[in-house]
Every structure is written in C-alpha cells, then in structure tokens.
Design a protein around this motif. Structure first.
Motif, PDB file in Angstrom:
ATOM      1  N   GLY A 266       0.784  -1.226   0.000  1.00  0.00           N
ATOM      2  CA  GLY A 266       0.000   0.000   0.000  1.00  0.00           C
ATOM      3  C   GLY A 266       0.813   1.271   0.000  1.00  0.00           C
ATOM      4  N   VAL A 267       2.142   1.158   0.013  1.00  0.00           N
ATOM      5  CA  VAL A 267       3.020   2.319   0.037  1.00  0.00           C
ATOM      6  C   VAL A 267       3.705   2.462  -1.319  1.00  0.00           C
ATOM      7  N   SER A 268       3.809   3.680  -1.811  1.00  0.00           N
ATOM      8  CA  SER A 268       4.477   3.917  -3.092  1.00  0.00           C
ATOM      9  C   SER A 268       5.970   3.657  -2.980  1.00  0.00           C
ATOM     10  N   ARG A 269       6.506   3.005  -3.970  1.00  0.00           N
ATOM     11  CA  ARG A 269       7.965   2.844  -4.049  1.00  0.00           C
ATOM     12  C   ARG A 269       8.577   4.192  -4.413  1.00  0.00           C
ATOM     13  N   THR A 270       9.632   4.574  -3.713  1.00  0.00           N
ATOM     14  CA  THR A 270      10.267   5.869  -3.962  1.00  0.00           C
ATOM     15  C   THR A 270      11.136   5.805  -5.207  1.00  0.00           C
ATOM     16  N   THR A 271      10.777   6.612  -6.208  1.00  0.00           N
ATOM     17  CA  THR A 271      11.576   6.714  -7.436  1.00  0.00           C
ATOM     18  C   THR A 271      11.841   8.182  -7.770  1.00  0.00           C
ATOM     19  N   GLY A 272      11.889   9.017  -6.741  1.00  0.00           N
ATOM     20  CA  GLY A 272      12.077  10.445  -6.920  1.00  0.00           C
ATOM     21  C   GLY A 272      11.219  11.189  -5.915  1.00  0.00           C
ATOM     22  N   CYS A 273      11.098  12.503  -6.080  1.00  0.00           N
ATOM     23  CA  CYS A 273      10.289  13.317  -5.178  1.00  0.00           C
ATOM     24  C   CYS A 273       9.064  13.864  -5.899  1.00  0.00           C
ATOM     25  N   HIS A 274       7.999  14.046  -5.140  1.00  0.00           N
ATOM     26  CA  HIS A 274       6.810  14.681  -5.700  1.00  0.00           C
ATOM     27  C   HIS A 274       6.853  16.190  -5.534  1.00  0.00           C
ATOM     28  N   ASP A 275       7.287  16.658  -4.364  1.00  0.00           N
ATOM     29  CA  ASP A 275       7.282  18.092  -4.117  1.00  0.00           C
ATOM     30  C   ASP A 275       8.266  18.423  -3.001  1.00  0.00           C
ATOM     31  N   ILE A 276       8.838  19.614  -3.076  1.00  0.00           N
ATOM     32  CA  ILE A 276       9.795  20.089  -2.073  1.00  0.00           C
ATOM     33  C   ILE A 276       9.382  21.490  -1.655  1.00  0.00           C
ATOM     34  N   THR A 277       9.452  21.752  -0.360  1.00  0.00           N
ATOM     35  CA  THR A 277       9.230  23.094   0.161  1.00  0.00           C
ATOM     36  C   THR A 277      10.511  23.575   0.824  1.00  0.00           C
ATOM     37  N   VAL A 278      10.897  24.808   0.518  1.00  0.00           N
ATOM     38  CA  VAL A 278      12.117  25.373   1.104  1.00  0.00           C
ATOM     39  C   VAL A 278      11.754  26.577   1.961  1.00  0.00           C
ATOM     40  N   LEU A 279      12.564  26.811   2.988  1.00  0.00           N
ATOM     41  CA  LEU A 279      12.484  28.024   3.790  1.00  0.00           C
ATOM     42  C   LEU A 279      13.872  28.648   3.736  1.00  0.00           C
ATOM     43  N   PRO A 280      14.138  29.446   2.698  1.00  0.00           N
ATOM     44  CA  PRO A 280      15.500  29.923   2.438  1.00  0.00           C
ATOM     45  C   PRO A 280      16.136  30.668   3.604  1.00  0.00           C
ATOM     46  N   SER A 281      15.340  31.407   4.375  1.00  0.00           N
ATOM     47  CA  SER A 281      15.918  32.164   5.484  1.00  0.00           C
ATOM     48  C   SER A 281      16.500  31.250   6.559  1.00  0.00           C
ATOM     49  N   LYS A 282      16.055  29.994   6.579  1.00  0.00           N
ATOM     50  CA  LYS A 282      16.564  29.013   7.538  1.00  0.00           C
ATOM     51  C   LYS A 282      17.471  27.973   6.885  1.00  0.00           C
ATOM     52  N   ASP A 283      17.734  28.123   5.576  1.00  0.00           N
ATOM     53  CA  ASP A 283      18.555  27.164   4.831  1.00  0.00           C
ATOM     54  C   ASP A 283      18.025  25.744   4.990  1.00  0.00           C
TER      55      ASP A 283
END
Length: 496
Positions: A266-283
C-alpha cells in the motif's frame, strides 16, 4: 503559444448560505487555432460507481448529510467573495503563485494571470495557451516558471503529445518573461530527467535555483532511466534566463528509498520526489518523496544535504507535499492516497489514512530529527463519488499560532490549527457539493493559499475562487503583506 487578452470575464457570485531553439520569442497575437488544448494532457476521466453508491450519495443529499450537487456551504467565519469560471483554458486547473496585485494560475493547457487588486472582482489580464501537464507554476521578479510533466513532441507551446519511449520527446521546465503581464514572453526551456512534475524556487539576487521534482522512471524511456533517486537542480541567471541549465542532480536516496510493495504493501515505491518546500531564510527544505519524507539543508543550494528521513508504512501511501510552521520546529506532510483520483474521505478509509502527518523538528543543526506527533484529516462527510484528498495549502501568518489553509479537492478548503501538534483541529471550511452522484469525478480545489488577507483557491473544475476569513484567531494575519508568494518557497513572515 497564444496570449488571449481578455476584458473582465463574467463573474458568478454564490450565496453565503449554502530563447532556445524552437521557442517563440514573443507571444503570437493570433486566434486559438494556432495552438489548441491537447486531449493527451487531460486529467483523470470520470469513472462509474455502483447503483448502491449512487443511491447512497443521493440519500445523503436528501438527508442533509452532504451538500447538494454544486451547492456551496461554509463555516460562519468564511465569506465567498468571487468565482471566475474557466475561460479559454479548459483543462485541469492546478497551482497558484502571487506577485503584487497579480495571481498566476496554472492549468494543464497553460496559465492565466489575474488582477486581484479588488479581491471581490478579479479581472483576467492574459491567458497563455501552452499545453503540457501539469503546468505547476511559480514566479520570481520578472520570471515565471512552468513545469511540463507530460511527454511532448518538442519544447514549444504548439507541441503535441508523444510517447516517452521516443528519444526526441521533451519534458522539463519552461521560463517566461512576465515584465509585461498582458504579454508574457517565452524565453527559455530546460529538459530534465523524467520531466518536471513540480518545482521549487530558491531565489538569490543574481540567480534563481530551481529544484525539479519528478519520478516514475522506466527502462523503456530514453530520458527517464532508473534509478531516478534525486532531483534536478537548474540555475537560471536573472539577466540571461536563456542560459538556464541543469547544474546538478543530487542523489537523495543512495539506498534506493522506500521499496514499497511487497515489503510495504500500500506504500508507493520511492523513485524520486513529488514536491519540495524550502524556507531559504533558515537554509532548510522538506521533501515529500513518494514513500519517504525528508528534511535537508540548502546552505549550498546546488548541493542539498540530507539531515533526516522518515517513513510511515502504516498509514501513508504517497508523500505529496510539505509545509513548515513559521518557527521551523514543525512540518506538515500530506498523503495523496489514491493519487488524486479516488474518494478517500469516507468511513471506509478512516481518519488516519490519506491524512496530514504532523512532525515536530527536534534537535539542532545536522542532528535535527523529524518526530511524528499526530494526523489531521477533515471529518466533514464526503460522498463516495467525490475525489477527496489532502492537497496544497499554506501557512496563515499569525505570531504564536500554527495555522494553515489547505485544499482537499472535493473536500473543499479547510482552515485548521496545529499549534498543539498532537491535537490539530479544523476552525473553518468552504466546500461545494458533489459534481455528480453517478460517477467518481475529479474536481474541487487543487490549491488553497492565504495571500495578503484573503484565501485564493484554484478549483480544478469550477475556476478561481476568492474567500474572506474573519476570525479572531486568524485576523492578525491581515496585517502581514507580501510582495511575492510562491508557497513552496516559504517566506520569513515576521522579519520584514
């Protein structure tokens, strides 16, 4: 590529009760025949339901358990100000970005720019026909970025669908100059491995770095070969976007990531990322990567470094997106159970599967860890004909509180509080009733974001909505003003 300049479109108000080779240097001022929406880039088709499911949905409407077909309901602290239906772009509406008085709305057929200086009366400034799902969208300065995650015959806006098994096929990032909002210009394209399902900007003064998320490689795809265990990093010079190029492909899963079934059914096999969120001020960045959740450092934006990685092999099926709280000691991950094509907000699925996972971030520096605290899922009843899934949302900036607005497809728009990460609760909502009771239909808000005092939602089927939220818990956010917002590039709201 066609720029369709339009006069203000008809608005429907609803009651409260209820420059590389192949690129076009400028937009052509021509009729729609020069490029037409491509059926190969359409969203999920309707699927039938059993007679029992259809009867159950109809009974729930009669009994007042769920809204009627297309009926609008909402909590007392939300007012529906405006709806702008689809116009020239008939495809699936997708993500949103904001800059000054403008909202930028993605669509499988291209993108649309709205003037939102009067939130009660949004006006269409331009519509750009440039088919290629899913047209995830963001803006930075005079540049607009558009993701293409469907195999195309070339990188132009007049391309057609073409099998990914053909080497000449193209997928990746497109870049537009939006210094003239009425006449965006297509200026660059960068092909990326496995295309660009979503992307995230890490903006700097001279350059914009773009983290490209994509997945699902195949040995039969010449430009999307396994293993595909990282992200593409594109560097775009602001003064010369035509020189944009991939500068790195950091490997995020040296061990291959979550294996999925049969190890983790029932879990997707990881073959990459779907989405990334960044908070640049915190690196700092958080990655939602199919079977894995990531926390990583972006001190060196060309070379992100993994800090921690978590899995949930009991209740999460597909890690879809991530949102930090403002103090960066929590992150919310969403689970796109059913891939955005199934009814998952019902008694059969329950309150933990297809939910948000709330994680505390504990420790310091490179020793920080993601620690699970709780799940949050809307508990408002939804019919088995309604595709309902946790989707894109944003922080509502209030000091001392962790508040979020989030899209749930046909579950509508939810405003919720996770200040106590172990006891999240909904504090407001807006939703429409089922599109129909005789088929499972993909519709509802794709994205719902808070920007300069209002909630803006891009409904997959119904168009662009504007909501006003009046609540003592959220009212302080009305004083926070931004010049630009890409939700996956979270701002430092209170250092301005």
């Amino acid at each position: 590529m066609i720029s369709l300049h339009t006069s203000p479109v008809r608005r429907r108000r609803l009651g409260v009760a209820t420059a590389a080779a192949g690129l076009l240097a400028t937009l052509l001022m021509a009729g729609p025949a020069a490029a037409t929406p491509d059926p190969g880039d359409r969203g999920a088709a309707r699927t039938g339901v059993s007679a029992a499911q259809e009867a159950e949905a109809a009974a729930a409407i009669r009994n007042g358990e769920i809204p009627g077909v297309d009926e609008i309901v909402h909590s007392s602290n939300i007012t529906h100000l405006a709806n702008v239906p689809k116009d020239a772009l008939k495809g699936t509406n997708t993500d949103l970005a904001f800059q000054g008085k403008y909202a930028f709305a993605g669509n499988y057929d291209g993108f649309r720019i709205f003037d939102i200086s009067d939130p009660r009366s949004p006006r269409t400034v331009s519509q750009v026909l440039c088919p290629g799902s899913q047209n995830d969208i963001s803006v930075s300065g005079n540049l607009l970025f558009l993701s293409t995650d469907s195999s195309r015959s070339d990188n132009s806006c007049t391309s057609t669908t073409q099998p990914a098994t053909e080497k000449s096929s193209w997928e990746g990032m497109k870049v537009f100059d939006i210094s003239d909002k009425r006449n965006p210009k297509y200026v660059a394209a960068v092909e990326t491995a496995c295309g660009s399902h979503t992307h995230t900007l890490v903006p700097e003064r001279k350059n914009v770095y773009v983290y490209v998320s994509s997945y699902s490689p195949s040995a039969t795809f010449p430009d999307c070969q396994p293993p595909h265990d990282g992200i593409s990093v594109i560097k775009v010079p602001r003064n010369a976007p035509e020189k944009a190029a991939v500068v790195n492909f950091p490997v995020l899963f040296p061990d291959g990531g979550n294996p999925g079934a049969p190890d983790n059914p029932g879990v997707s096999r990881t073959t990459g990322c779907h989405d990334i969120t960044v908070l640049p001020s915190k690196d700092l960045a958080a990655g939602a990567c199919m079977g894995d959740g990531l926390l990583f450092s972006i001190k060196d934006p060309e070379n992100p470094k993994i800090i921690d990685r978590v899995q949930d092999n009991v209740n999460f099926a597909f890690w879809h997106s991530a949102t930090f709280n403002q103090t960066t000691d929590k992150v919310v991950f969403t689970d796109e159970l059913g891939g955005g094509g199934a009814a998952t907000c019902n008694e059969e699925i329950g309150p933990k599967r297809g939910a948000n996972g709330i994680y505390d971030i504990v420790g310091r520096g490179d020793h920080r860890k993601l620690v699970f605290r709780s799940y949050f899922k809307i508990d408002r009843p939804q019919a088995d004909t309604e595709v309902c899934v946790a989707h894109n949302g944003s922080i509502i900036p209030v000091k001392g509180r962790d508040l979020m607005v989030q899209a749930w497809y046909q579950g509508g728009v939810s405003v919720w509080d996770f200040t106590d990460s172990s006891k999240p609760k909904e504090i407001g909502y807006f939703e429409r009733g089922p599109v129909t009771t005789d088929a499972v239909t993909t519709a509802g808000p794709w994205s719902a974001y808070y920007y300069n005092g209002y909630i803006y939602s891009n409904d997959i089927a119904k168009g662009f909505d504007v909501l006003k939220l009046d609540d003592r818990r959220t009212d302080p956010a009305k004083r926070v003003r931004l010049d630009e917002l890409n939700v996956q590039t979270q701002p430092e709201y209170f250092s301005r």
